[in-house]
Enzyme design. Sequence first.
Site, PDB file in Angstrom:
ATOM      1  N   GLY A  41       1.519  -1.487   0.104  1.00 28.76           N
ATOM      2  CA  GLY A  41      -0.159   0.312  -0.199  1.00 28.76           C
ATOM      3  C   GLY A  41       0.587   1.141  -0.090  1.00 28.76           C
ATOM      4  O   GLY A  41       0.639   2.661  -0.935  1.00 28.76           O
ATOM      5  N   ASP A 100      -5.798   2.564  10.681  1.00 25.19           N
ATOM      6  CA  ASP A 100      -6.913   1.983  10.880  1.00 25.19           C
ATOM      7  C   ASP A 100      -7.151   1.484  12.002  1.00 25.19           C
ATOM      8  O   ASP A 100      -6.868   2.535  12.863  1.00 25.19           O
ATOM      9  CB  ASP A 100      -7.447   0.607   9.911  1.00 25.19           C
ATOM     10  CG  ASP A 100      -9.083   0.646  10.098  1.00 25.19           C
ATOM     11  OD1 ASP A 100      -9.912   1.496  10.070  1.00 25.19           O
ATOM     12  OD2 ASP A 100      -9.029  -0.591   9.372  1.00 25.19           O
ATOM     13  N   LYS A 128      -7.259   6.472  10.776  1.00 27.33           N
ATOM     14  CA  LYS A 128      -9.092   5.925  10.630  1.00 27.33           C
ATOM     15  C   LYS A 128      -8.835   6.336  11.964  1.00 27.33           C
ATOM     16  O   LYS A 128      -8.997   5.468  12.485  1.00 27.33           O
ATOM     17  CB  LYS A 128      -9.597   5.493  10.397  1.00 27.33           C
ATOM     18  CG  LYS A 128      -9.989   5.279   8.531  1.00 27.33           C
ATOM     19  CD  LYS A 128     -10.631   4.451   8.506  1.00 27.33           C
ATOM     20  CE  LYS A 128     -10.073   4.232   6.959  1.00 27.33           C
ATOM     21  NZ  LYS A 128     -10.850   1.981   6.882  1.00 27.33           N
ATOM     22  N   PHE A 149     -14.018   3.868   3.703  1.00 25.39           N
ATOM     23  CA  PHE A 149     -13.415   2.451   2.969  1.00 25.39           C
ATOM     24  C   PHE A 149     -12.950   2.924   1.079  1.00 25.39           C
ATOM     25  O   PHE A 149     -13.339   3.481   1.298  1.00 25.39           O
ATOM     26  CB  PHE A 149     -13.508   1.604   2.334  1.00 25.39           C
ATOM     27  CG  PHE A 149     -12.840   0.472   2.198  1.00 25.39           C
ATOM     28  CD1 PHE A 149     -12.202  -0.161   3.255  1.00 25.39           C
ATOM     29  CD2 PHE A 149     -11.763  -0.265   0.820  1.00 25.39           C
ATOM     30  CE1 PHE A 149     -11.025  -1.490   3.246  1.00 25.39           C
ATOM     31  CE2 PHE A 149     -11.269  -1.040   0.349  1.00 25.39           C
ATOM     32  CZ  PHE A 149     -10.680  -1.086   1.686  1.00 25.39           C
ATOM     33  N   VAL A 150     -11.741   3.238   1.498  1.00 25.84           N
ATOM     34  CA  VAL A 150     -10.235   4.561   0.683  1.00 25.84           C
ATOM     35  C   VAL A 150      -9.400   3.555  -0.757  1.00 25.84           C
ATOM     36  O   VAL A 150      -9.481   2.725   0.121  1.00 25.84           O
ATOM     37  CB  VAL A 150     -10.210   5.582   0.632  1.00 25.84           C
ATOM     38  CG1 VAL A 150     -10.520   6.163   2.052  1.00 25.84           C
ATOM     39  CG2 VAL A 150      -9.109   5.109   2.134  1.00 25.84           C
TER      40      VAL A 150
END
Length: 177
Positions: A41, A100, A128, A149-150
């Site tokens: 990511g 997250d 988040k 959700f991105v």
Amino acid sequence: MDEVDILFDREAVTRKVKELGQIINADYQGRDLLVVGILKGAFIFMADLVREIDLPLQLDFMDVSSYGDSTVSSGEVRIIKDLEYSIKDKDVLIVEDIVDTGLTLKYIKEILHRRGPGSIRICCLLDKPSRRKADIFPEYVGYSIPDRFVVGYGLDYAEQYRHYPAVCELKPSVYQK
Ligand code: IMP
Ligand code: MG
């Protein structure tokens, strides 16, 4: 592109990454950095971020995967690819796409701590905080976002969308199918 809504377009992200780079430059003046990217990511964010950092710097990568059900973060992670170099006495900056629950980074931080680095800090593009389960407080945060959700700019849903240049919200209809 009707599966996503743009949250932060490419220009906004570029400005934000420049800002983060300037803060990191100031904070680490006179020191060397070891930047550790968490795959996959972080790859686009890291590529842009390191080009805003004006310090002697080395790069390394780590890839981890959660055990068990992939939709529920257990916090127990398996190292798929470990670092290539020692981090002993180094100033380590972990670069992550999004924090997250924080469970993944808590685990990674614990593993890295045992290797005797000089320091460890975390830089994430997105945070988040409302979802946090572990006491992880990233020192450098691009954007704090609500529980959505991105995807895009490195972030995926089922390995799709990583190449989208903007940070987008994935419409729930896509993953609730
Ligand atoms: P944590 O252990 O719950 O903090 O997991 C963080 C990881 O979950 C991130 O590195 C992402 O791979 C993934 N993740 C969490 N939220 C999102 C999201 O909104 N889009 C894409 N990936 C996400
Ligand atoms: Mg990730």
